[in-house]
Structure formats: structure tokens, C-alpha cells
Scaffold this motif. Structure first.
Motif, short mmCIF file in Angstrom:
data_model
loop_
_atom_site.label_atom_id
_atom_site.label_comp_id
_atom_site.label_asym_id
_atom_site.label_seq_id
_atom_site.Cartn_x
_atom_site.Cartn_y
_atom_site.Cartn_z
N VAL A 95 0.84 -1.20 0.00
CA VAL A 95 0.00 0.00 0.00
C VAL A 95 0.87 1.25 0.00
O VAL A 95 0.67 2.18 -0.79
CB VAL A 95 -0.94 0.02 1.23
N VAL A 96 1.86 1.28 0.89
CA VAL A 96 2.74 2.45 1.03
C VAL A 96 3.49 2.71 -0.28
O VAL A 96 3.60 3.85 -0.73
CB VAL A 96 3.68 2.29 2.24
N ASP A 97 3.98 1.64 -0.91
CA ASP A 97 4.67 1.78 -2.21
C ASP A 97 3.72 2.32 -3.27
O ASP A 97 4.10 3.17 -4.09
CB ASP A 97 5.24 0.44 -2.67
N PHE A 98 2.48 1.82 -3.29
CA PHE A 98 1.47 2.26 -4.25
C PHE A 98 1.23 3.76 -4.10
O PHE A 98 1.23 4.51 -5.08
CB PHE A 98 0.18 1.47 -4.02
N VAL A 99 1.07 4.23 -2.86
CA VAL A 99 0.85 5.66 -2.59
C VAL A 99 2.07 6.47 -3.02
O VAL A 99 1.95 7.48 -3.71
CB VAL A 99 0.53 5.88 -1.09
N THR A 118 -1.20 7.79 6.04
CA THR A 118 -0.54 6.93 5.06
C THR A 118 0.52 7.71 4.29
O THR A 118 1.57 7.16 3.92
CB THR A 118 -1.59 6.32 4.10
N LEU A 119 0.30 9.01 4.08
CA LEU A 119 1.29 9.85 3.39
C LEU A 119 2.56 9.99 4.23
O LEU A 119 3.67 10.04 3.68
CB LEU A 119 0.72 11.24 3.11
N ILE A 120 2.41 10.05 5.56
CA ILE A 120 3.58 10.13 6.44
C ILE A 120 4.43 8.88 6.26
O ILE A 120 5.65 8.95 6.08
CB ILE A 120 3.14 10.28 7.92
N GLY A 123 6.50 8.78 3.28
CA GLY A 123 7.61 9.73 3.27
C GLY A 123 7.47 10.84 2.25
O GLY A 123 8.45 11.29 1.67
N VAL A 124 6.23 11.32 2.05
CA VAL A 124 5.98 12.29 0.97
C VAL A 124 5.47 13.65 1.46
O VAL A 124 5.06 14.47 0.64
CB VAL A 124 5.00 11.71 -0.08
N ALA A 184 4.82 18.97 -11.83
CA ALA A 184 6.26 18.79 -11.77
C ALA A 184 6.77 18.77 -10.34
O ALA A 184 7.73 18.07 -10.01
CB ALA A 184 6.97 19.88 -12.55
N GLU A 185 6.11 19.53 -9.46
CA GLU A 185 6.58 19.61 -8.07
C GLU A 185 6.01 18.52 -7.17
O GLU A 185 6.36 18.44 -6.01
CB GLU A 185 6.22 20.99 -7.47
N GLN A 186 5.12 17.68 -7.71
CA GLN A 186 4.52 16.60 -6.93
C GLN A 186 5.50 15.44 -6.95
O GLN A 186 5.49 14.62 -7.84
CB GLN A 186 3.17 16.21 -7.56
N THR A 187 6.39 15.39 -5.96
CA THR A 187 7.43 14.38 -5.97
C THR A 187 7.53 13.65 -4.64
O THR A 187 7.14 14.18 -3.61
CB THR A 187 8.81 15.01 -6.26
N ALA A 188 8.09 12.46 -4.70
CA ALA A 188 8.30 11.65 -3.49
C ALA A 188 9.58 12.09 -2.81
O ALA A 188 10.54 12.44 -3.45
CB ALA A 188 8.38 10.18 -3.86
#
Length: 188
Positions: A95-99, A118-120, A123-124, A184-188
Motif C-alpha cells: 500500500v505504502v509503495d502504491f501511494v 498513510t502519506l507520512i 515519506g511524501v 512537476a513539483e509533486q514528488t516523493a
């Protein structure tokens, strides 16, 4: 938003048992009304249990198991809240990888209430402007996010809201971001 703003787009709604039902049904209706396909993705294979706060709500059929899902096949992601739902989701590596993959692919993500938990885990949130259910404030700040108590916060394709009362603003902004597409700024 016009009725066909999202025609041809597929949006994943990621949940497991214990999600706040209205935080799935309202965004799902908005997505479908805008012409997109809403796909319930879950680590479970059968049904997921919605909640009306502390009381059981309805069961919803899972469209796609997360182990068979790829962010590449979606144009956006919705993370409903509820307490048990994101707490269970964030303990599942698939799940975490998918997000996280939505962020790697610069795709819009909308998380409401307890959804940002889940975002925490993914790591995003570091350096991002967000809001959430108040009890997540410290968790989000500790993860490096800039937390504010606002109805809806949007930061480069990441849309967050606090609670079901914020759903009208959340759904409007979510649809706008899904229509806009990659950031463009939406990054992991």
C-alpha cells in the motif's frame, strides 16, 4: 466543473475496513459525475466496511486488490479517512509503495481527515503544506510538513482537508487537480 471534465481518467480510491463512509462516497460521486472511472483499491479482495464515525455503515465491493494495482494505470488517488482505515493501510508495504508511486509519477493525490497518516508512512509530506484531522497535526509536523487548520489545502497537486464538513471544498479542489493532471513539483 462540467460533467465531462475527467472523461477518460481513472482515479483510485484506496481503503480498507474502517474508512469514514462519506469520505469515500462523496469523492466517488464527484469523480463519476465528472466523467471519470472511480476504482476502489484495497489490500482486501472482497468487501470493505465503511463507518459512520463509530457505527458500522455499508460494505463496498473492492474493484482491484492493491497487489495487482499500479499507479501508472491511474490519473489520481483519493485517501479517505476514518481512524482504523489509514492506520491499517500504513502498516502494509505494498500500500505504502502504491501511494508513494503517485508522488514519484507527479500525479495528484487527495487525502482527507486521517488519510494523511498513510502519506507520512510513504515519506511524501516533508516540506509540503497540508491539513488533516487535528490529532494528526503533530505527526505531520514531525514528518516535516507545514500544517494549518484550513478547510482545504492544496500544495502542487496534493489536496488535504480536515473532516467530512470540508467535503464540498475537498471534492471541488480534488476534481480541479485531477483535471490538471501531472505536477512537476509533486514528488516523493
Amino acid at each position: 466543473m462540467s460533467m465531462d471534465t475527467l472523461t477518460g481518467k481513472r482515479i483510485a480510491i484506496l481503503v480498507t475496513d474502517g474508512f469514514e463512509q462519506v469520505e469515500l462516497t462523496e469523492p466517488m460521486k464527484a469523480i463519476k459525475d465528472a466523467g471519470a472511472e472511480a476504482v476502489i483499491v484495497s489490500p482486501k479482495s472482497d468487501d470493505v466496511q465503511g463507518m459512520h464515525h463509530n457505527d458500522p455503515g455499508d460494505k463496498f465491493p473492492v474493484d482491484l486488490e492493491v497487489e495487482h494495482a499500479s499507479a501508472e494505470n491511474f490519473d489520481g488517488l483519493v485517501l479517505p479517512g476514518g481512524v482504523a482505515n489509514p492506520d491499517t493501510l500504513r502498516m502494509n508495504e505494498t500500500v505504502v509503495d502504491f501511494v508513494r508511486d503517485f508522488f514519484k509519477q507527479h500525479k495528484p493525490v487527495a487525502a482527507i481527515c486521517h488519510g494523511p497518516w498513510t502519506l507520512i508512512e510513504a515519506g511524501v509530506v516533508e516540506g509540503r503544506h497540508v491539513t488533516s484531522w487535528p490529532s494528526l497535526k503533530t505527526d505531520l509536523k514531525n514528518a516535516g510538513a507545514h500544517w494549518t487548520d484550513e478547510e482545504c489545502v492544496c500544495d502542487e497537486g496534493l489536496v488535504t482537508s480536515r473532516n467530512p464538513d470540508d467535503l464540498p471544498a475537498f471534492c471541488d479542489k480534488m476534481l480541479e487537480e485531477f483535471a490538471e493532471g501531472k505536477h512537476a513539483e509533486q514528488t516523493a
